[in-house]
Design a protein around this motif. Sequence first.
Motif, PDB file in Angstrom:
ATOM      1  N   SER A 228       0.943  -1.189   0.061  1.00  0.00           N
ATOM      2  CA  SER A 228       0.014   0.054   0.000  1.00  0.00           C
ATOM      3  C   SER A 228       0.841   1.246   0.002  1.00  0.00           C
ATOM      4  CB  SER A 228      -0.814   0.160   1.310  1.00  0.00           C
ATOM      5  OG  SER A 228      -1.679  -1.148   1.346  1.00  0.00           O
ATOM      6  N   TYR A 229       2.295   0.973   0.310  1.00  0.00           N
ATOM      7  CA  TYR A 229       2.856   2.289   0.218  1.00  0.00           C
ATOM      8  C   TYR A 229       3.746   2.571  -0.872  1.00  0.00           C
ATOM      9  CZ  TYR A 229       2.001   1.713   5.314  1.00  0.00           C
ATOM     10  OH  TYR A 229       1.477   1.391   6.530  1.00  0.00           O
ATOM     11  N   THR A 230       3.027   2.713  -1.907  1.00  0.00           N
ATOM     12  CA  THR A 230       3.606   3.111  -3.199  1.00  0.00           C
ATOM     13  C   THR A 230       2.402   3.679  -3.960  1.00  0.00           C
ATOM     14  OG1 THR A 230       4.349   2.259  -5.268  1.00  0.00           O
ATOM     15  CG2 THR A 230       2.762   0.744  -3.799  1.00  0.00           C
ATOM     16  N   VAL A 231       2.895   4.725  -5.005  1.00  0.00           N
ATOM     17  CA  VAL A 231       2.211   5.479  -6.091  1.00  0.00           C
ATOM     18  C   VAL A 231       1.604   4.635  -7.095  1.00  0.00           C
ATOM     19  CG1 VAL A 231       2.973   7.624  -5.469  1.00  0.00           C
ATOM     20  CG2 VAL A 231       3.889   6.170  -7.250  1.00  0.00           C
ATOM     21  N   PHE A 232       2.337   3.543  -7.092  1.00  0.00           N
ATOM     22  CA  PHE A 232       1.849   2.606  -8.359  1.00  0.00           C
ATOM     23  C   PHE A 232       0.885   1.722  -8.029  1.00  0.00           C
ATOM     24  CE2 PHE A 232       6.682   3.692  -8.949  1.00  0.00           C
ATOM     25  CZ  PHE A 232       6.311   4.130 -10.353  1.00  0.00           C
ATOM     26  N   PRO A 233      -0.194   1.655  -8.994  1.00  0.00           N
ATOM     27  CA  PRO A 233      -1.217   0.741  -8.660  1.00  0.00           C
ATOM     28  C   PRO A 233      -0.881  -0.756  -9.220  1.00  0.00           C
ATOM     29  CG  PRO A 233      -1.479   2.118 -10.712  1.00  0.00           C
ATOM     30  CD  PRO A 233      -0.307   2.425 -10.088  1.00  0.00           C
ATOM     31  N   GLN A 234      -1.224  -1.576  -8.129  1.00  0.00           N
ATOM     32  CA  GLN A 234      -0.642  -2.903  -8.636  1.00  0.00           C
ATOM     33  C   GLN A 234      -1.907  -3.860  -9.244  1.00  0.00           C
ATOM     34  OE1 GLN A 234       1.035  -3.710  -4.623  1.00  0.00           O
ATOM     35  NE2 GLN A 234       1.177  -1.622  -4.917  1.00  0.00           N
ATOM     36  N   VAL A 235      -2.995  -3.044  -9.285  1.00  0.00           N
ATOM     37  CA  VAL A 235      -4.436  -3.618  -9.947  1.00  0.00           C
ATOM     38  C   VAL A 235      -4.739  -2.593 -11.010  1.00  0.00           C
ATOM     39  CG1 VAL A 235      -6.666  -4.282  -9.663  1.00  0.00           C
ATOM     40  CG2 VAL A 235      -4.848  -5.022  -7.883  1.00  0.00           C
ATOM     41  N   LEU A 236      -4.975  -3.224 -12.067  1.00  0.00           N
ATOM     42  CA  LEU A 236      -5.545  -2.220 -12.988  1.00  0.00           C
ATOM     43  C   LEU A 236      -7.130  -2.348 -13.140  1.00  0.00           C
ATOM     44  CD1 LEU A 236      -3.785  -1.749 -16.608  1.00  0.00           C
ATOM     45  CD2 LEU A 236      -6.370  -2.547 -16.623  1.00  0.00           C
ATOM     46  N   PRO A 267      -3.011 -10.282 -11.830  1.00  0.00           N
ATOM     47  CA  PRO A 267      -1.912  -9.390 -11.576  1.00  0.00           C
ATOM     48  C   PRO A 267      -1.342  -8.777 -12.784  1.00  0.00           C
ATOM     49  CG  PRO A 267      -0.903 -11.620 -12.093  1.00  0.00           C
ATOM     50  CD  PRO A 267      -2.569 -11.824 -12.089  1.00  0.00           C
ATOM     51  N   VAL A 268      -0.986  -7.643 -12.583  1.00  0.00           N
ATOM     52  CA  VAL A 268      -0.547  -6.637 -13.552  1.00  0.00           C
ATOM     53  C   VAL A 268       1.080  -6.158 -13.522  1.00  0.00           C
ATOM     54  CG1 VAL A 268      -2.870  -5.743 -14.480  1.00  0.00           C
ATOM     55  CG2 VAL A 268      -1.405  -4.829 -12.857  1.00  0.00           C
ATOM     56  N   THR A 269       1.630  -5.598 -14.432  1.00  0.00           N
ATOM     57  CA  THR A 269       2.874  -5.407 -14.684  1.00  0.00           C
ATOM     58  C   THR A 269       2.758  -3.747 -15.002  1.00  0.00           C
ATOM     59  OG1 THR A 269       3.154  -5.374 -17.099  1.00  0.00           O
ATOM     60  CG2 THR A 269       3.802  -7.459 -15.361  1.00  0.00           C
ATOM     61  N   PHE A 270       3.859  -3.139 -14.806  1.00  0.00           N
ATOM     62  CA  PHE A 270       3.981  -1.822 -14.760  1.00  0.00           C
ATOM     63  C   PHE A 270       3.707  -1.293 -16.298  1.00  0.00           C
ATOM     64  CE2 PHE A 270       6.530   1.707 -16.405  1.00  0.00           C
ATOM     65  CZ  PHE A 270       6.390   2.658 -15.544  1.00  0.00           C
ATOM     66  N   PHE A 271       4.193  -2.028 -17.369  1.00  0.00           N
ATOM     67  CA  PHE A 271       4.013  -1.789 -18.336  1.00  0.00           C
ATOM     68  C   PHE A 271       2.471  -2.050 -18.909  1.00  0.00           C
ATOM     69  CE2 PHE A 271       8.418  -2.785 -17.989  1.00  0.00           C
ATOM     70  CZ  PHE A 271       8.806  -1.680 -18.576  1.00  0.00           C
ATOM     71  N   SER A 272       1.620  -2.652 -18.185  1.00  0.00           N
ATOM     72  CA  SER A 272       0.236  -2.817 -18.738  1.00  0.00           C
ATOM     73  C   SER A 272      -0.482  -1.212 -18.575  1.00  0.00           C
ATOM     74  CB  SER A 272      -0.752  -3.503 -17.673  1.00  0.00           C
ATOM     75  OG  SER A 272       0.115  -5.107 -17.411  1.00  0.00           O
TER      76      SER A 272
END
Lengths: 473, 362
Positions: A228-236, A267-272
């Motif tokens: 939860s401690y990130t600005v990157f969404p881990q779910v699209l 699960p998604v990746t950054f590039f998705s």
Amino acid sequence: MPSKRPSSTYDINIKVDLIKKAMFQSDDIKTRTLYIQEMQCICIYLDSMVDKSSFEKNVFDPILHFFNSEHLKKIHKSDIFHRISSIIQSAEIKTEQKTQDIVQSLRHGNLILLIPGEKKAIIIPVPNTQNRTIAEPENEKIIKGSRDGFTEDLNTNVFLLQKRNKHENLVTKNFTVGRKAQTEARLLYIEDLVDHEVLKEIVSRLRNIKANKIQSSGELEEQIEDNSYTVFPQVLSTERPDRAQAYLSEGKIVLILDENPQVLVLPVTFFSFYQSPDDYNNRWFVGTFFRIIRLVSFIIAIILPSLYISVVSFHTEILPLGLLYALRVQTEFVPLTPFFEAITMQVVLELLKEASIRLPSPIAQTIGVVGGLVIGTAVVEAGLVSNVMIVVIALTAIASFVAPVNQMGTGVRLLAFPFMILSNTFGFLGLTASFTLLIIHLCKLKSFDRPYFYPLSPLDINGIKDSFVRSKK
Amino acid sequence: MSAAEPITKSQLFLLLIQVQIGFGILYLPNTLQQTAKSDGWISIILAGCTVQLVIVLYWLLLRRFPSLSYFELTKKILGAHLGYIFNVIIYIYLILTSTYILIASSKLVKNVLLTFSPHWAIGFLLLAVCIYLCSSNLQIIVRVFTILSVSIMFVILLSFLSFSLPIEVMNLTPVGSSGMSNIIKGLKESLLALYGFEIILFLYSSARHKGKTFLKVITFSNIFVVAITVYLTVIAFVILNPAMINQLKLPIVYMFRPLHFTMIDRIDLIFLPLWSIPVVMSIVVYIYFASHWKTTAPKKNNYFVYINGAIVYVLFLLASKSDQSFELYAKYLNSISYVVIFMIPFILLLFSYILKKKEHPS
């Protein structure tokens, strides 16, 4: 007839009272009496939750027609119950006994039929379905491609995916999430393609949700994500069935929550987050070009302001004399340091964005003109901010809006702030250090125990073929 | 899950070249000018051959114990007590080396990039980046190194720009003019620039490909590093004249100074931050292995990482206080590195052959 009321009628009246009590005498509860072979049965329903024409047609008419037809012999009392279940034209008829369960099903838009002498109540679903029509989502527009979008109705959403998958083994699993107020959710995946390890992980995370109530897909996302401690969404999250379908056929899992048009892909990746269904509708090198442009936009959005800050406040010697002079002339009389200039303008930009989102579109346009043109030029003419800074911030903002998924764009804009702070303290070294920190962070992140920065970390040349470029199929 | 994932060939290669390429190269033409002069490149190649010899010996030792970490290996060969003492020496070496890299890098950054920034702040930033990476597992570390190797490639591309400057190939001739003794003296200096290969000792047990493939990979990485070192040194020698190299402490950084472009005037300001990041990141590997002395739960090892990070920072503050303290520090490090890089592995190899100790494949 009222003079010789059978004792069993008392039962159902008591039951009705109990139900009403359990629902705190809400005025929305309506009852209706009907006589079946001279027995007084009572129907209870929530006025707002049922479709009245449907229950007249599918419930009352068949019952009255059947029991009041003249050539029907008198049916034994105990048999009535079964008969009713068989003649009602409704898909899923259940029976409940506990008041608590009856109240629950009442709230879900069911009709409760109480028959004297029967302990169980018949539950007939006649929900009032007021659905939005399937329309193209406003916030995920594309140029070429299908025009449908998910709606608030769970079944419509499943339908949209199911019809795209007629030839695959699409599996749907039902879940309820939230401990107190249970919300329905559906998990969809293609059996032959899905990673079963990930599936198991997701199922166990869904089962272990501690929150009492989950209403939006955003809340659900927060409950099941890795970090939860990130600005990157881990779910699209997407509103486009074609995008969800594209991920399904890649072996990803789709999670749909009731009353939410946003469907979660994991699960998604950054590039998705930098891919769009558009890419596959274009010629492959056009698609590739746009993918690369989007990734470049990510880098521009996070480093451009900090690059400018570090050049102006630390390493002006890097600029050739002509450019240095032009820059100096502009920044000489600006009262703020480049760092505060950048922060202020970023905040102003966020203000403008935030203000224009909520307003009706004609007024939002005014905000655009006033904010963008009037403030933008006036602030430079007044000598508060330098011209170059306006260019830098505008470019940054545009670059951050390029991300096809909104969540990522917002995250990237937030990320620019720590970059600016470090660049303002350490110049180029701060910039490279923060970029390295970003790479480390991305490498450490996981989406459902799968590496988030794949295919760059771990490096997979074949994977790169489909994330950076849109290779020919 | 990924903790046990072994390191692939390419990951190993990229990790090794980044640990081995250090700040030494940037100073090397200057130091070689005092001894081997224009024959410096011969010294570097000879140093590379020495390194090759040493890593072959490392390999001979390591392949006898394919699944043991280096710290376990010393105990296995020498017994618990003697092995423990050796491990402590190795631990001290790892900590001292990471501190040394930190001091050298923050000094370099202060001299070239951030003249007015305080030492402690630069060191803190660099160390913080390293500790952030270090508090994960080895697989994540090598993944990050794989991505960061792009910056080394970028630096090599930058160096091509310098071809547009006037080149004086005659600066290298006559070959062998400085004499054998000077070349040998230069060898010692170049050897220092190639340090970092000792990390091979710790990597064998985590590598996916063992045996001959491992030897091939470490040989290639050594050849690559020596090639880059020779290449940059030769460029510096042919672009700058001997008098300039004598004057300049960092010839390889300053040789970019005469380059001008319409948008960028000073390439060296881009070169240095790009160079410093992979170099500083080699601290990560040292601290990682210093903290993973014992294979315990990952959480606990992270705790050690933070402690070791704190130790490195304190040492950094003490050693960079004055020039004398730094010299003293370098002296200690020098002697302990001889012990750890050359002596201990040889002793271990010798004993493992004498005592016929070998790991039996189960």
